[in-house]
Design a protein around this motif. Sequence first.
Motif, PDB file in Angstrom:
ATOM      1  N   LEU A  29       0.832  -1.204   0.000  1.00 46.49           N
ATOM      2  CA  LEU A  29       0.000   0.000   0.000  1.00 46.49           C
ATOM      3  C   LEU A  29       0.865   1.251   0.000  1.00 46.49           C
ATOM      4  N   GLU A  30       1.913   1.213   0.799  1.00 44.29           N
ATOM      5  CA  GLU A  30       2.827   2.351   0.880  1.00 44.29           C
ATOM      6  C   GLU A  30       3.562   2.533  -0.446  1.00 44.29           C
ATOM      7  N   ALA A  31       3.929   1.414  -1.079  1.00 48.06           N
ATOM      8  CA  ALA A  31       4.689   1.482  -2.333  1.00 48.06           C
ATOM      9  C   ALA A  31       3.888   2.137  -3.446  1.00 48.06           C
ATOM     10  N   VAL A  32       2.570   1.930  -3.462  1.00 52.47           N
ATOM     11  CA  VAL A  32       1.746   2.528  -4.519  1.00 52.47           C
ATOM     12  C   VAL A  32       1.186   3.882  -4.102  1.00 52.47           C
ATOM     13  N   GLY A  33       1.619   4.389  -2.944  1.00 47.60           N
ATOM     14  CA  GLY A  33       1.206   5.726  -2.523  1.00 47.60           C
ATOM     15  C   GLY A  33      -0.229   5.807  -2.048  1.00 47.60           C
ATOM     16  N   PHE A  34      -0.755   4.739  -1.471  1.00 56.66           N
ATOM     17  CA  PHE A  34      -2.124   4.722  -0.980  1.00 56.66           C
ATOM     18  C   PHE A  34      -2.178   5.524   0.323  1.00 56.66           C
ATOM     19  N   GLY A  35      -2.939   6.608   0.326  1.00 57.44           N
ATOM     20  CA  GLY A  35      -3.049   7.427   1.525  1.00 57.44           C
ATOM     21  C   GLY A  35      -4.195   7.005   2.417  1.00 57.44           C
ATOM     22  N   ASN A  36      -4.292   7.628   3.578  1.00 56.44           N
ATOM     23  CA  ASN A  36      -5.395   7.411   4.511  1.00 56.44           C
ATOM     24  C   ASN A  36      -5.511   5.943   4.914  1.00 56.44           C
ATOM     25  N   VAL A  37      -4.389   5.342   5.287  1.00 49.69           N
ATOM     26  CA  VAL A  37      -4.357   3.944   5.719  1.00 49.69           C
ATOM     27  C   VAL A  37      -3.942   3.889   7.182  1.00 49.69           C
ATOM     28  N   VAL A  38      -4.612   3.034   7.951  1.00 54.23           N
ATOM     29  CA  VAL A  38      -4.207   2.815   9.328  1.00 54.23           C
ATOM     30  C   VAL A  38      -4.118   1.307   9.562  1.00 54.23           C
ATOM     31  N   VAL A  39      -3.063   0.874  10.227  1.00 54.15           N
ATOM     32  CA  VAL A  39      -2.894  -0.530  10.590  1.00 54.15           C
ATOM     33  C   VAL A  39      -3.317  -0.703  12.036  1.00 54.15           C
ATOM     34  N   ALA A  40      -4.252  -1.615  12.295  1.00 47.20           N
ATOM     35  CA  ALA A  40      -4.695  -1.885  13.663  1.00 47.20           C
ATOM     36  C   ALA A  40      -3.549  -2.532  14.427  1.00 47.20           C
ATOM     37  N   GLN A  41      -3.069  -1.843  15.467  1.00 50.75           N
ATOM     38  CA  GLN A  41      -1.898  -2.315  16.185  1.00 50.75           C
ATOM     39  C   GLN A  41      -2.216  -3.398  17.209  1.00 50.75           C
ATOM     40  N   SER A  42      -3.481  -3.457  17.641  1.00 54.70           N
ATOM     41  CA  SER A  42      -3.877  -4.414  18.676  1.00 54.70           C
ATOM     42  C   SER A  42      -5.380  -4.624  18.589  1.00 54.70           C
ATOM     43  N   LYS A  43      -5.884  -5.565  19.401  1.00 56.77           N
ATOM     44  CA  LYS A  43      -7.339  -5.786  19.462  1.00 56.77           C
ATOM     45  C   LYS A  43      -8.046  -4.516  19.934  1.00 56.77           C
ATOM     46  N   ARG A  44      -7.490  -3.871  20.959  1.00 55.66           N
ATOM     47  CA  ARG A  44      -8.115  -2.650  21.488  1.00 55.66           C
ATOM     48  C   ARG A  44      -8.105  -1.539  20.444  1.00 55.66           C
ATOM     49  N   HIS A  45      -6.983  -1.404  19.750  1.00 54.36           N
ATOM     50  CA  HIS A  45      -6.888  -0.375  18.716  1.00 54.36           C
ATOM     51  C   HIS A  45      -7.935  -0.601  17.630  1.00 54.36           C
ATOM     52  N   LEU A  46      -8.114  -1.855  17.213  1.00 52.03           N
ATOM     53  CA  LEU A  46      -9.111  -2.167  16.185  1.00 52.03           C
ATOM     54  C   LEU A  46     -10.514  -1.803  16.669  1.00 52.03           C
ATOM     55  N   ARG A  47     -10.839  -2.164  17.911  1.00 50.80           N
ATOM     56  CA  ARG A  47     -12.172  -1.858  18.434  1.00 50.80           C
ATOM     57  C   ARG A  47     -12.395  -0.349  18.508  1.00 50.80           C
ATOM     58  N   ASP A  48     -11.353   0.370  18.911  1.00 48.21           N
ATOM     59  CA  ASP A  48     -11.488   1.832  18.990  1.00 48.21           C
ATOM     60  C   ASP A  48     -11.742   2.426  17.604  1.00 48.21           C
ATOM     61  N   LEU A  49     -11.022   1.920  16.605  1.00 51.40           N
ATOM     62  CA  LEU A  49     -11.217   2.435  15.245  1.00 51.40           C
ATOM     63  C   LEU A  49     -12.653   2.233  14.774  1.00 51.40           C
ATOM     64  N   LEU A  50     -13.216   1.070  15.049  1.00 51.03           N
ATOM     65  CA  LEU A  50     -14.579   0.789  14.604  1.00 51.03           C
ATOM     66  C   LEU A  50     -15.607   1.561  15.429  1.00 51.03           C
ATOM     67  N   ARG A  51     -15.367   1.709  16.732  1.00 51.30           N
ATOM     68  CA  ARG A  51     -16.298   2.481  17.579  1.00 51.30           C
ATOM     69  C   ARG A  51     -16.319   3.946  17.176  1.00 51.30           C
ATOM     70  N   GLN A  52     -15.138   4.442  16.787  1.00 53.82           N
ATOM     71  CA  GLN A  52     -15.030   5.862  16.431  1.00 53.82           C
ATOM     72  C   GLN A  52     -15.492   6.135  14.999  1.00 53.82           C
ATOM     73  N   ASP A  53     -16.034   5.102  14.368  1.00 49.18           N
ATOM     74  CA  ASP A  53     -16.584   5.264  13.015  1.00 49.18           C
ATOM     75  C   ASP A  53     -15.502   5.702  12.028  1.00 49.18           C
ATOM     76  N   ARG A  54     -14.335   5.067  12.120  1.00 47.26           N
ATOM     77  CA  ARG A  54     -13.210   5.391  11.241  1.00 47.26           C
ATOM     78  C   ARG A  54     -13.572   5.121   9.785  1.00 47.26           C
ATOM     79  N   ARG A  55     -13.326   6.082   8.907  1.00 44.49           N
ATOM     80  CA  ARG A  55     -13.538   5.917   7.474  1.00 44.49           C
ATOM     81  C   ARG A  55     -12.177   5.725   6.789  1.00 44.49           C
ATOM     82  N   GLY A  56     -12.222   5.320   5.540  1.00 42.46           N
ATOM     83  CA  GLY A  56     -10.978   5.053   4.837  1.00 42.46           C
ATOM     84  C   GLY A  56     -10.585   3.592   4.993  1.00 42.46           C
ATOM     85  N   LEU A  57      -9.274   3.327   4.905  1.00 44.25           N
ATOM     86  CA  LEU A  57      -8.778   1.953   4.857  1.00 44.25           C
ATOM     87  C   LEU A  57      -8.153   1.543   6.192  1.00 44.25           C
ATOM     88  N   ILE A  58      -8.558   0.368   6.682  1.00 46.58           N
ATOM     89  CA  ILE A  58      -7.994  -0.235   7.895  1.00 46.58           C
ATOM     90  C   ILE A  58      -7.407  -1.584   7.508  1.00 46.58           C
TER      91      ILE A  58
END
Length: 781
Positions: free
Chosen positions: A232-261
């Motif tokens: 993703l980084e090689a093709v210049g894909f912006g607005n990407v977040v990698v879920a670092q942990s189970k808690r991080h993933l849940r927070d992203l979904l609870r916060q209504d994160r848009r874009g790519l996870i």
Amino acid sequence: ERRERNVRLLDPLHPEANSFHIADELTVQSGSRRIRLDVALFVNGIPILAVETKSAHRLDGMALALEQMRRYHHDAPEFFALAQLYALTHLVQFLYAATWRLSPKDLFNWREEVGAQIAVPWPDFETLVKTFVAPSRVLRVLTDYILFVRRDGELSKAVLRPHQMRAVERALARARDPRKRRGLIWHTQGSGKTYTMITLARRLIEDPFFQNPTVLMIVDRNELEQQLFANLEAVGFGNVVVAQSKRHLRDLLRQDRRGLIVSTIHKFEGIPAKLCTRTNVYVLVDEAHRSTGGDLGNYLMGALPNATYIGFTGTPIDRTAHGQGTFQVFGREDPKGYLDKYPIRESIADGTTVPLHYALAPNDLRVGRETLDREFLSLAELEGVSDIEDLNRVLDQAVTLRNMLKSPDRMRRIAEFVAGHFREKIEPMGYKAFLVAVDREACCRYKEELDRFLPPESSRVVISPAHNDPPEMRRYYLTDDQERRVREAFRKPGENPQILIVTEKLLTGFDAPILYCMYLDKPMRDHVLLQAIARVNRPYEDEQGRHKPAGFVLDFVGIFENLERALAFDSEDIAGVVYGMDVLQERFQNLMEEGRKQYLNLGIGLSGDRAVEAILEHFQDPQERDRFYRFFSELQDLYEILSPDPFLRPFLEEYARLSEIYRLLRSTYEARPVVTLDFQHKTARLVQERVQAGIVWGPGAIYVLGVEHLDTLVMAEQPDIVKVFNLLQEIGKLVERQGQQQPYLLPIGERAEAIARSFRERQITTQQALEALLTGPVQEI
């Protein structure tokens, strides 16, 4: 006005708002150089596609067209800085590629309609071309299907293949359909699945129809997560977040994160139900046949109950209950289970992957059949195995089998066998190899044994560290940076290591086209086996134009003795996946018999120039030459794979003679011999040995061209046909070398080429051609 204005050069959403033009025989001047394109396409005055056309009866017409396209890039780089695509066609195929990608493996065969429900070959050439250059298609390719990729600090360009475009369009149609929420895409290993996923994710995010959605890309391993993020980084894909942990993933979904996870499937373990109930959530699941099995899949779908799920897999779904479950999860809304299918046989036909061949090691090096069957092949828990960790757990319990595999005497003999086989068969081809051992300890022991027979720097161990490993294993550990350097060096020809010793790492996701041979000493089956052997199915071509004819697996276990049990898939899905060497030997023998009847009797009883004359006279018809080129190309690929082998001994003299005929025709009839049709490594060595032995090759002497040297050619004691070809070659060299500095030579060269064309098409006789050259171009020079 000292202010900025936004300028839109294309309108991709409204094709009718753009101006489309075609230029026929377009001349482009670049400094002192000039090129002439057969066809150029313009959008709003901007060149976007260059097309080179060749005659349909020339077998090597496409190769010649590619050679010309390389020259165009070199001579007029300013034009190709704007043009994004080029195409080559000979009224049968229509090949396309991104500009500045000038290797044959970068050419893709356009043959299917994107979005069609049934993939079929086109009935006629006109329809084929019109589907590619349709204004809406061209705009879509320009804006969405060309990727700019930066790897190791170098920027390159890639364009998607037809099956990738088709899958993206079908997946988007599924995402727009409110009645359907599932889809399964099977694109065989090595066919560009990652770029398909990335392009689909970007289209979902950028299309206003999907109203700023959340797109999740799910993998089942941490290392694949990092690989995906790197892509993703090689093709210049912006607005990407990698879920670092189970808690991080849940927070992203609870916060209504848009874009790519990006996340692994394991981070969904224990996640609350209905965490995100929006309908514009799109989940792209990599390796779907294993990612969503068991509770993890339930957690994922429970957390996102209204999402659309698109599964991707690189292997066909197996016949077991687990495989049927995958169909139920992802394929239940399509009649045949797949939203899009790109099977192995089709990928080989397209050149996306190369065929796979196998051979069984000698009996005394293989493990006992009964033990292999009892402790491995007959185990119900291994049916449909899709995860190498599950495979390893079963092998840990197969005590007798493991003891056989790790017998010190057997490992020593295998290491000696591998070293000899690699030196004799693989290294002369210029390729590299994997040695796959049963476990991490066996990898380290194989390294010690290989070092007895090969230079230590020629092989490296790539394994994961583990607690309580003894010092003799720890010394083979690699840091992340060291492993990265080893991977990069392995991909490069001529650099060490030549052999990587692995058991789990690099058997999925690692792409090294130069990898040709896999020495398999680990019991595998089903998805794990198919994924592992697919490491050797990537096409490869070097700068000299030599191409990898196939991938090869040498089986030290005995898995391939019973392919039906080793690969539990529907037969039509894996048809043509792997062939034994006996099939290749039979084909080589049949081709040699054909060669005896058709070609080896040419010039028999004659010597020197008279033999040359007889061969050249026979092949004056271009179609007859093309038939021979096609014949020899297949024969040479088989020789490259089989050699050296006692089987070939009775054929060597006749094969060398066919090689002489091929070389004579290429050097005589083709003014610019094409690198893609040059000899491969082993044939080149055979030819070189015969040249050194004094074989007569016909025309080919080098002259410093002048009137007196032309007189030498004319007065030489040679057949007229040899004189014609010598004169044509020398005039062509002179015009190419000095034409820009001495413009008067250019029309002379054109007249010589016209004579050559009439002669090769048999419109004039040999004597007429010689007289035309002597009274025209030669006299003027």
